[in-house]
Scaffold this active site. Structure first.
Site, PDB file in Angstrom:
ATOM      1  N   SER A 151       6.239   0.410   4.229  1.00  0.00           N
ATOM      2  CA  SER A 151       7.413  -0.219   3.622  1.00  0.00           C
ATOM      3  C   SER A 151       8.077   0.732   2.626  1.00  0.00           C
ATOM      4  CB  SER A 151       7.027  -1.534   2.954  1.00  0.00           C
ATOM      5  OG  SER A 151       5.927  -1.356   2.071  1.00  0.00           O
ATOM      6  N   SER A 192      10.847  -5.630  -8.530  1.00  0.00           N
ATOM      7  CA  SER A 192      11.176  -4.596  -7.557  1.00  0.00           C
ATOM      8  C   SER A 192      12.413  -4.960  -6.746  1.00  0.00           C
ATOM      9  CB  SER A 192       9.961  -4.330  -6.661  1.00  0.00           C
ATOM     10  OG  SER A 192      10.159  -3.212  -5.848  1.00  0.00           O
ATOM     11  N   ASP A 205      15.159   1.560  -4.487  1.00  0.00           N
ATOM     12  CA  ASP A 205      15.258   0.126  -4.763  1.00  0.00           C
ATOM     13  C   ASP A 205      15.431  -0.089  -6.267  1.00  0.00           C
ATOM     14  OD1 ASP A 205      12.672   0.757  -5.539  1.00  0.00           O
ATOM     15  OD2 ASP A 205      11.767  -1.027  -4.671  1.00  0.00           O
ATOM     16  N   ASP A 218      10.798   2.573  -7.109  1.00  0.00           N
ATOM     17  CA  ASP A 218       9.502   3.026  -6.600  1.00  0.00           C
ATOM     18  C   ASP A 218       9.517   3.210  -5.086  1.00  0.00           C
ATOM     19  OD1 ASP A 218       9.524   0.331  -5.912  1.00  0.00           O
ATOM     20  OD2 ASP A 218       7.493  -0.080  -6.605  1.00  0.00           O
ATOM     21  N   ARG A 219      10.574   2.785  -4.407  1.00  0.00           N
ATOM     22  CA  ARG A 219      10.692   2.964  -2.962  1.00  0.00           C
ATOM     23  C   ARG A 219      11.932   3.805  -2.649  1.00  0.00           C
ATOM     24  NH1 ARG A 219       7.568  -1.356  -0.267  1.00  0.00           N
ATOM     25  NH2 ARG A 219       6.798  -2.753  -1.886  1.00  0.00           N
ATOM     26  N   ASP A 233      13.772  -0.937  -8.889  1.00  0.00           N
ATOM     27  CA  ASP A 233      12.856  -0.353  -9.872  1.00  0.00           C
ATOM     28  C   ASP A 233      12.444   1.065  -9.501  1.00  0.00           C
ATOM     29  OD1 ASP A 233      11.230  -1.176  -7.733  1.00  0.00           O
ATOM     30  OD2 ASP A 233       9.493  -1.424  -9.034  1.00  0.00           O
ATOM     31  N   ARG A 258       4.303 -12.383  -9.400  1.00  0.00           N
ATOM     32  CA  ARG A 258       5.707 -12.332  -9.014  1.00  0.00           C
ATOM     33  C   ARG A 258       6.139 -13.725  -8.578  1.00  0.00           C
ATOM     34  NH1 ARG A 258       7.715  -7.382  -5.355  1.00  0.00           N
ATOM     35  NH2 ARG A 258       6.852  -6.277  -7.137  1.00  0.00           N
ATOM     36  N   LYS A 291       3.470   4.571  -5.659  1.00  0.00           N
ATOM     37  CA  LYS A 291       4.656   4.985  -4.905  1.00  0.00           C
ATOM     38  C   LYS A 291       5.768   5.287  -5.897  1.00  0.00           C
ATOM     39  CE  LYS A 291       5.705   0.112  -3.930  1.00  0.00           C
ATOM     40  NZ  LYS A 291       4.426  -0.418  -4.462  1.00  0.00           N
ATOM     41  N   GLU A 323       2.803   3.953   2.296  1.00  0.00           N
ATOM     42  CA  GLU A 323       2.743   2.677   3.002  1.00  0.00           C
ATOM     43  C   GLU A 323       4.034   2.537   3.793  1.00  0.00           C
ATOM     44  OE1 GLU A 323       2.292  -0.450   0.157  1.00  0.00           O
ATOM     45  OE2 GLU A 323       4.252  -0.153  -0.746  1.00  0.00           O
TER      46      GLU A 323
END
Length: 663
Positions: free
Chosen positions: A477, A215, A373, A377-378, A375, A113, A489, A475
Site C-alpha cells: 500500500s 494519515s 499522503d 508517510d506514503r 501525513d 483510529r 514508511k 508494504e
C-alpha cells in the site's frame, strides 16, 4: 493554577535499548490509585438536575449505558463534544448513545483510529487524555528514566469544528497529561510528517512517541499512533498492556490534563522541530548516490501533498539531493483538514485522485508526478508514457524499482561479495515477492513480516542490533523504507530517492517504466492484483474462514484453485505452514484476524485477509513467473482467471451476500 513540576533530569538515553522492565518507577511518577473511577459513582454533584433526570430516563433499564453516560457527562470538559451527547440524550437516541459510549477503541495496525466526535469509541479530548494517562502509567512501570527521556509528540493538520478539537489541540492535551506528571515532552511546534516522530524518538533517546494523525483516512477521522523507544510502532504485548492500562486510568487525573496552554509555560516542554529537521535532512543525504548528476538533471517533477504536511519537507529533501524543487500542485500544497480538492485524500487510489497533479504536469512538461499522503508517510508515483498517457505505478511495482535501485547502489559501494551477507530487505506477507526473488538471485537476505509497518520497524531494530543492514523494506500500500534512517514508511525520503533514480535512468535514456520491464526480464515477471469484498455481517466472515479451514473435511484446506494444485498453505491465524518440516509458521500467530496464504503449483501466490478496522475481506494475488517468461499479457490473463476462481470457490460472494469492490 497548577505549576509545572520540576522532574529530576538525568542524562539522555541512547534510545537503542528497551525500557528496563525490572526497574520500578519513581513513586512520585505513579498515578494515584485513589483516582481510579468508582464503578458505582454518582453523577457530578454540579450536574444540571434536568440533564441528570433526562440521562436517567434515556438509559432506564440499561445499567451499562447509564454508567457510561454519567461518566461521560461527569468527565468531559469539551463543550462541543459534551453538547453532542446532551443532544442525543434530549432526543432519546439510545442506540446511538450505546454505540458511542459502551465500547472503546482498540489498537490496530495503525494505532488508535476513529471518527472525531463525542464518545468513548471516538477520537476526542477525553479519549486522548485517557489514552495518554494509560500510556504514562505503562511507561512509568517499564522505564525508570521516563521523566528525563520524555515523550515525543507530533501532529498533522486535521481538525473538526463540530467536535471543538484538532490534531494540534489533541497533541497539546497529550503533552499536558505528561507534563502534569513531571515528564519531559518534546512537542513539535508545527505540523510534521509522521516519520519525524519515530526519527525524533531515536535521535533524542525518548521513551516513546505519539503522532496525532489519521494519515489518508477520510476527513472525519483522526488517530493516536504510538511509537516505542526503538522508533518502531508499538507491537504486542505493548499494545494490549497499554490498552489495559488505559482502562485502569479512565478518570482524568486533574484539571491540568485539560490545560492545553500548559505547554506554553512549562520548562519541561521542548520544541525539537529545528533540530530534528536539520538532522533528518543531513542524514537523508546518505541515500543520495549521484548528487552531481541530480544538479544538472533536465527532469522536471510535480508534487502534491494532498492538503497535508508534505510540501515544505519534500522541497527540502529535493534540495538536499541537489534537485531544483518540484512544482507544487497549488490547490493541494497548503494544509487543509477539509481536503477540498479530492474525494478521498489517499494517493493509493491512483489516477482518479491524481487528476490535478497530472493536469499540472502536462502544462509544465513534467514527466514524473510524486504524491505524498496527508501525513507524508506514503508515496505515489506516475510517469508520462510516450504517446500512452500516464503510468501510475502500484506499490509492488515501485518496490521492484526501489529494491533494484537500493541494491544497485549498495553493490557499487560494497564490491566485496562477503558484505552482502549482512544485507537484508523486508516486505509484508501480502506484498509482492519480488524482493524475495532479488535475494535468491543476488545473495542477500529477505524476510517477510506480518502486515503493518510496525512489524517491519520491529524487525529492522532487531537486525540492526546484530550488525545487519536493512537497506529497503515496503508494504504494497505504497509504503516504503529506503535505508534505515527511520524504522517506518517515509514518503519524504522515498520521494527524493525516486527522483534520483528517475534522473539516473533518464541520463541512461531509460524511463522508470522501461527499467521496470528490464527488471522483470532479468528476475521474472511479477504481476499482482489487490482488491477486496465488503461483508457487513461479522459472523459471515467467521463462517467463510471456518469453511476454508475445513474445506474437504475437518482441518483440511482447499487442494486446488481454478483447477491449479495448491502446493503450500500458510495460516497466520492458526500458525500452520505446510511448507515447513514442522508445519509451523515462522510468522507470529495473529488470532485477532484471519490471514491465509496459498501457493499454487504454477507460481501464483494468493492471500485472503480480514480487515481489523473495516468490514472487508481483502485478497492479494501475484503471478511470480521465472525469468524468460516474458508474455506479461498472458500472465495477467491467467492471474485474473485465478483471482475470479478464488472469489467464487473460496468466498462465494453471491451465497454470502458479499459486495464486490467497484473499480
Amino acid at each position: 493554577m497548577l505549576q509545572c513540576p520540576q522532574a529530576r533530569l538525568g542524562p539522555a538515553a541512547t534510545g537503542d535499548e528497551d525500557p528496563d522492565p525490572g526497574m520500578a518507577p519513581d513513586p512520585g511518577m505513579a498515578p494515584d490509585p485513589g483516582m481510579a473511577p468508582d464503578p458505582g459513582m454518582d453523577p457530578d454533584p454540579g450536574m444540571d438536575p434536568d440533564l441528570d433526570a433526562a440521562s436517567r430516563r434515556c438509559s432506564a433499564g440499561d445499567p451499562q449505558l447509564e454508567q457510561a453516560l454519567l461518566r461521560w457527562l461527569r468527565w468531559d470538559k469539551n463543550r462541543s463534544t459534551r453538547a453532542q451527547v446532551e443532544a442525543l440524550v434530549a432526543a432519546g437516541l439510545r442506540a446511538e448513545l450505546r454505540t458511542r459510549l459502551c465500547s472503546r477503541m482498540s489498537f490496530g495496525t495503525a494505532g488508535l483510529r476513529a471518527p472525531m466526535g463525542a464518545g468513548f469509541n471516538r477520537i476526542n479530548d477525553l479519549t486522548v487524555i485517557q489514552s495518554t494517562q494509560g500510556l504514562h502509567a505503562y511507561l512509568a512501570r517499564r522505564c525508570a528514566a521516563l521523566a528525563s527521556r520524555g515523550l515525543v509528540v507530533g501532529f498533522d493538520p486535521r481538525g473538526q469544528a463540530a467536535s471543538g478539537c484538532s490534531s494540534h489541540r489533541l497533541a497539546k492535551l497529550t503533552a499536558a497529561v505528561m507534563l502534569s506528571r513531571g515528564v519531559r515532552v518534546h512537542l513539535f511546534s508545527a505540523f510534521v510528517p509522521t516519520p519525524y516522530v519515530p526519527y525524533a524518538v531515536k535521535k533524542l533517546g525518548a521513551a516513546a512517541g505519539v503522532m496525532i494523525t489519521a494519515s489518508h483516512n477520510p476527513k472525519e477521522d483522526n488517530g493516536y499512533k504510538v511509537y516505542w523507544c526503538n522508533g518502531a510502532q508499538i507491537f504486542s504485548p505493548h499494545d494490549k498492556e497499554i490498552l489495559q492500562s488505559i482502562e485502569e486510568q479512565l478518570e482524568p487525573w486533574s484539571a491540568s490534563c485539560w490545560e492545553e496552554d500548559l505547554v506554553d509555560r512549562c520548562p519541561l516542554r521542548t520544541d525539537p522541530l529545528a533540530q530534528i529537521n536539520s538532522c533528518y535532512m543531513d542524514e537523508l543525504t546518505s541515500l543520495c548516490f549521484h548528487r552531481g548528476l541530480n544538479i544538472n538533471s533536465p527532469l522536471k517533477f510535480v508534487h502534491s501533498s494532498f492538503h497535508g504536511v508534505g510540501h515544505v519537507f519534500v522541497q527540502q529533501a529535493f534540495e538536499a539531493f541537489g534537485f531544483a524543487p518540484p512544482v507544487p500542485v497549488p490547490e493541494q500544497k497548503d494544509p487543509d483538514p477539509n481536503f477540498p480538492s479530492v474525494r478521498c485524500p489517499n494517493p493509493e487510489e491512483g489516477e482518479s485522485v491524481l487528476e490535478l497533479s497530472l493536469l499540472l504536469a502536462e502544462r509544465e512538461n513534467a514527466r514524473i508526478v510524486l504524491a505524498t499522503d496527508p501525513d507524508a508517510d506514503r508515496l505515489a508515483v506516475a510517469e508520462k508514457s510516450d504517446g500512452c498517457g500516464w503510468k501510475v505505478f502500484t506499490g509492488n511495482e515501485l518496490a521492484a524499482l526501489l529494491g533494484w535501485w537500493m541494491f544497485f547502489n549498495w553493490k557499487e559501494a560494497h564490491p566485496d561479495p562477503a558484505d552482502t551477507q549482512k544485507v537484508y530487505m523486508l516486505a509484508t506477507s501480502v506484498s509482492s515477492k519480488i524482493l524475495q526473488t532479488f535475494a535468491h538471485m543476488e545473495g542477500f537476505h529477505f524476510e517477510e513480516t506480518l502486515p503493518g509497518f510496525k512489524w517491519i520497524g520491529k524487525r529492522t531494530h532487531e537486525l540492526s542490533k546484530t550488525g545487519n543492514n536493512v537497506i529497503f523494506a515496503f508494504e504494497e500500500s505504497i509504503g516504503f523504507m529506503c535505508g534505515s534512517l527511520v524504522p517506518e514508511k517515509d514518503g519524504v525520503s522515498s520521494a527524493a530517492v525516486v527522483a534520483e533514480m528517475a534522473a539516473y535512468l533518464h541520463n541512461k535514456k531509460l524511463s522508470l517504466t522501461q527499467q521496470l520491464l528490464n527488471i522483470y526480464q532479468t528476475y521474472g515477471h511479477h504481476v499482482s492484483q489487490t482488491s477486496y469484498v465488503v461483508c457487513n455481517d461479522p459472523p459471515t466472515i467467521q463462517n467463510i474462514f471456518r469453511r476454508i479451514r475445513n474445506f474437504d473435511g475437518e482441518a483440511s484446506y482447499p487442494k486446488t484453485c481454478g483447477g491449479v494444485p495448491i502446493v503450500h498453505v500458510r495460516d497466520a491465524t492458526t500458525g500452520h505452514d505446510s511448507s515447513r518440516p514442522d508445519g509451523r509458521s515462522v510468522l507470529p500467530v495473529t488470532r485477532s484476524s484471519h490471514m491465509i496464504t496459498f501457493t499454487l503449483q504454477n507460481g501464483v501466490v494468493v492471500t485472503l485477509r480480514s480487515s481489523g478496522t473495516e468490514p472487508k475481506i481483502k485478497y492479494y494475488t501475484e503471478y511470480c513467473a521465472p525469468p524468460g517468461n516474458g508474455d506479461a499479457s498472458r500472465l495477467g490473463a491467467e492471474l485474473r482467471r485465478l483471482t475470479a476462481a478464488l472469489l467464487d470457490e473460496f468466498l462465494e460472494p453471491e451465497r454470502n451476500h458479499l459486495i464486490r469492490r467497484c473499480v
